[in-house]
Design a protein around this motif. Structure first.
Motif, PDB file in Angstrom:
ATOM      1  N   GLU A  22       8.023  -4.103 -34.773  1.00  0.00           N
ATOM      2  CA  GLU A  22       8.277  -5.529 -34.993  1.00  0.00           C
ATOM      3  C   GLU A  22       9.673  -5.743 -35.589  1.00  0.00           C
ATOM      4  O   GLU A  22      10.416  -6.626 -35.154  1.00  0.00           O
ATOM      5  CB  GLU A  22       7.208  -6.156 -35.890  1.00  0.00           C
ATOM      6  N   ALA A  23      10.056  -4.919 -36.559  1.00  0.00           N
ATOM      7  CA  ALA A  23      11.401  -5.022 -37.157  1.00  0.00           C
ATOM      8  C   ALA A  23      12.475  -4.732 -36.111  1.00  0.00           C
ATOM      9  O   ALA A  23      13.516  -5.410 -36.066  1.00  0.00           O
ATOM     10  CB  ALA A  23      11.526  -4.071 -38.341  1.00  0.00           C
ATOM     11  N   TRP A  24      12.240  -3.748 -35.256  1.00  0.00           N
ATOM     12  CA  TRP A  24      13.190  -3.406 -34.194  1.00  0.00           C
ATOM     13  C   TRP A  24      13.366  -4.582 -33.237  1.00  0.00           C
ATOM     14  O   TRP A  24      14.486  -4.901 -32.833  1.00  0.00           O
ATOM     15  CB  TRP A  24      12.698  -2.166 -33.450  1.00  0.00           C
ATOM     16  N   CYS A  25      12.260  -5.220 -32.878  1.00  0.00           N
ATOM     17  CA  CYS A  25      12.320  -6.379 -31.978  1.00  0.00           C
ATOM     18  C   CYS A  25      13.178  -7.485 -32.587  1.00  0.00           C
ATOM     19  O   CYS A  25      14.052  -8.049 -31.912  1.00  0.00           O
ATOM     20  CB  CYS A  25      10.918  -6.916 -31.691  1.00  0.00           C
ATOM     21  N   LYS A  26      12.952  -7.785 -33.856  1.00  0.00           N
ATOM     22  CA  LYS A  26      13.736  -8.826 -34.532  1.00  0.00           C
ATOM     23  C   LYS A  26      15.216  -8.443 -34.592  1.00  0.00           C
ATOM     24  O   LYS A  26      16.085  -9.269 -34.357  1.00  0.00           O
ATOM     25  CB  LYS A  26      13.190  -9.075 -35.934  1.00  0.00           C
ATOM     26  N   ALA A  27      15.490  -7.183 -34.885  1.00  0.00           N
ATOM     27  CA  ALA A  27      16.878  -6.716 -34.980  1.00  0.00           C
ATOM     28  C   ALA A  27      17.594  -6.767 -33.634  1.00  0.00           C
ATOM     29  O   ALA A  27      18.817  -6.863 -33.584  1.00  0.00           O
ATOM     30  CB  ALA A  27      16.912  -5.292 -35.535  1.00  0.00           C
ATOM     31  N   TYR A  30      14.820 -10.450 -30.460  1.00  0.00           N
ATOM     32  CA  TYR A  30      13.559 -11.003 -29.959  1.00  0.00           C
ATOM     33  C   TYR A  30      12.909 -11.839 -31.050  1.00  0.00           C
ATOM     34  O   TYR A  30      12.839 -11.418 -32.203  1.00  0.00           O
ATOM     35  CB  TYR A  30      12.588  -9.894 -29.545  1.00  0.00           C
ATOM     36  N   GLN A  31      12.415 -13.010 -30.689  1.00  0.00           N
ATOM     37  CA  GLN A  31      11.654 -13.822 -31.630  1.00  0.00           C
ATOM     38  C   GLN A  31      10.232 -13.265 -31.680  1.00  0.00           C
ATOM     39  O   GLN A  31       9.697 -12.824 -30.659  1.00  0.00           O
ATOM     40  CB  GLN A  31      11.578 -15.273 -31.163  1.00  0.00           C
ATOM     41  N   THR A  32       9.635 -13.291 -32.862  1.00  0.00           N
ATOM     42  CA  THR A  32       8.237 -12.878 -32.995  1.00  0.00           C
ATOM     43  C   THR A  32       7.481 -13.970 -33.732  1.00  0.00           C
ATOM     44  O   THR A  32       8.070 -14.775 -34.448  1.00  0.00           O
ATOM     45  CB  THR A  32       8.097 -11.538 -33.766  1.00  0.00           C
ATOM     46  N   ARG A  33       6.177 -13.995 -33.542  1.00  0.00           N
ATOM     47  CA  ARG A  33       5.318 -14.955 -34.248  1.00  0.00           C
ATOM     48  C   ARG A  33       3.898 -14.414 -34.292  1.00  0.00           C
ATOM     49  O   ARG A  33       3.538 -13.504 -33.541  1.00  0.00           O
ATOM     50  CB  ARG A  33       5.346 -16.320 -33.565  1.00  0.00           C
ATOM     51  N   GLN A  34       3.130 -15.005 -35.183  1.00  0.00           N
ATOM     52  CA  GLN A  34       1.707 -14.685 -35.237  1.00  0.00           C
ATOM     53  C   GLN A  34       1.027 -15.395 -34.070  1.00  0.00           C
ATOM     54  O   GLN A  34       1.412 -16.505 -33.709  1.00  0.00           O
ATOM     55  CB  GLN A  34       1.095 -15.134 -36.568  1.00  0.00           C
ATOM     56  N   PRO A  35       0.034 -14.778 -33.469  1.00  0.00           N
ATOM     57  CA  PRO A  35      -0.641 -15.392 -32.324  1.00  0.00           C
ATOM     58  C   PRO A  35      -1.327 -16.697 -32.705  1.00  0.00           C
ATOM     59  O   PRO A  35      -1.889 -16.811 -33.790  1.00  0.00           O
ATOM     60  CB  PRO A  35      -1.676 -14.360 -31.906  1.00  0.00           C
ATOM     61  N   ARG A  49       8.726 -13.171 -27.913  1.00  0.00           N
ATOM     62  CA  ARG A  49       9.279 -14.036 -26.867  1.00  0.00           C
ATOM     63  C   ARG A  49      10.227 -13.195 -26.025  1.00  0.00           C
ATOM     64  O   ARG A  49      11.241 -12.704 -26.509  1.00  0.00           O
ATOM     65  CB  ARG A  49      10.005 -15.226 -27.473  1.00  0.00           C
ATOM     66  N   HIS A  50       9.856 -13.035 -24.761  1.00  0.00           N
ATOM     67  CA  HIS A  50      10.624 -12.190 -23.841  1.00  0.00           C
ATOM     68  C   HIS A  50      10.726 -12.915 -22.503  1.00  0.00           C
ATOM     69  O   HIS A  50       9.717 -13.339 -21.953  1.00  0.00           O
ATOM     70  CB  HIS A  50       9.913 -10.851 -23.680  1.00  0.00           C
ATOM     71  N   GLN A  51      11.935 -13.091 -22.012  1.00  0.00           N
ATOM     72  CA  GLN A  51      12.201 -13.773 -20.752  1.00  0.00           C
ATOM     73  C   GLN A  51      11.551 -15.159 -20.705  1.00  0.00           C
ATOM     74  O   GLN A  51      10.984 -15.574 -19.705  1.00  0.00           O
ATOM     75  CB  GLN A  51      11.738 -12.919 -19.570  1.00  0.00           C
ATOM     76  N   SER A  73       6.808  -3.603 -21.079  1.00  0.00           N
ATOM     77  CA  SER A  73       6.984  -2.162 -20.888  1.00  0.00           C
ATOM     78  C   SER A  73       8.379  -1.677 -21.244  1.00  0.00           C
ATOM     79  O   SER A  73       8.543  -0.702 -21.973  1.00  0.00           O
ATOM     80  CB  SER A  73       6.679  -1.757 -19.443  1.00  0.00           C
ATOM     81  N   LEU A  74       9.405  -2.348 -20.737  1.00  0.00           N
ATOM     82  CA  LEU A  74      10.771  -1.894 -20.991  1.00  0.00           C
ATOM     83  C   LEU A  74      11.169  -2.066 -22.453  1.00  0.00           C
ATOM     84  O   LEU A  74      11.930  -1.260 -22.992  1.00  0.00           O
ATOM     85  CB  LEU A  74      11.758  -2.621 -20.075  1.00  0.00           C
ATOM     86  N   VAL A  75      10.642  -3.096 -23.105  1.00  0.00           N
ATOM     87  CA  VAL A  75      10.931  -3.298 -24.533  1.00  0.00           C
ATOM     88  C   VAL A  75      10.323  -2.152 -25.335  1.00  0.00           C
ATOM     89  O   VAL A  75      10.989  -1.557 -26.187  1.00  0.00           O
ATOM     90  CB  VAL A  75      10.392  -4.662 -25.020  1.00  0.00           C
ATOM     91  N   VAL A  76       9.071  -1.811 -25.050  1.00  0.00           N
ATOM     92  CA  VAL A  76       8.391  -0.719 -25.756  1.00  0.00           C
ATOM     93  C   VAL A  76       9.097   0.610 -25.465  1.00  0.00           C
ATOM     94  O   VAL A  76       9.330   1.413 -26.372  1.00  0.00           O
ATOM     95  CB  VAL A  76       6.895  -0.658 -25.370  1.00  0.00           C
ATOM     96  N   GLN A  77       9.487   0.833 -24.214  1.00  0.00           N
ATOM     97  CA  GLN A  77      10.193   2.069 -23.861  1.00  0.00           C
ATOM     98  C   GLN A  77      11.541   2.166 -24.559  1.00  0.00           C
ATOM     99  O   GLN A  77      11.936   3.243 -25.007  1.00  0.00           O
ATOM    100  CB  GLN A  77      10.385   2.153 -22.346  1.00  0.00           C
TER     101      GLN A  77
END
Length: 86
Positions: A22-27, A30-35, A49-51, A73-77
């Motif tokens: 999650e920290a990597w995504c923010k850095a 990528y925007q993140t939020r609670q479902p 938030r992706h594409q 998939s590509l984000v996780v990879q």
């Protein structure tokens, strides 16, 4: 007709890596939020938030790991590659 995919297929993140992911995504912008709409405390995870779409990362009790929307998939990879995770 809809088909269910095997939960062992597709992208996933281990319990020990989820906070780092999650920290990597923010850095990486990528925007993140609670479902939204999850009221059961045993259902955990977050959305990325992706594409232009919000895509989920959810706890899967059956596999004991976080399963990601297959479109991530590509984000996780990328996360795994930059953190030396196989």
């Amino acid at each position: 007709m809809t088909t269910q995919r095997d939960p062992l297929e597709g992208p996933w993140v281990s319990v020990s890596d989820i906070e780092r992911f999650e920290a990597w995504c923010k850095a990486h912008g990528y925007q993140t939020r609670q479902p939204k709409g999850i009221t059961n405390p045993t259902q955990t995870g977050f959305e990325i938030r992706h594409q232009g779409n919000w895509m989920g990362i959810r706890w899967n009790r059956g596999t004991e790991r976080y399963t990601a929307d297959r479109r991530l998939s590509l984000v996780v990879q990328s996360f795994a590659a930059t953190n030396g995770i196989k």
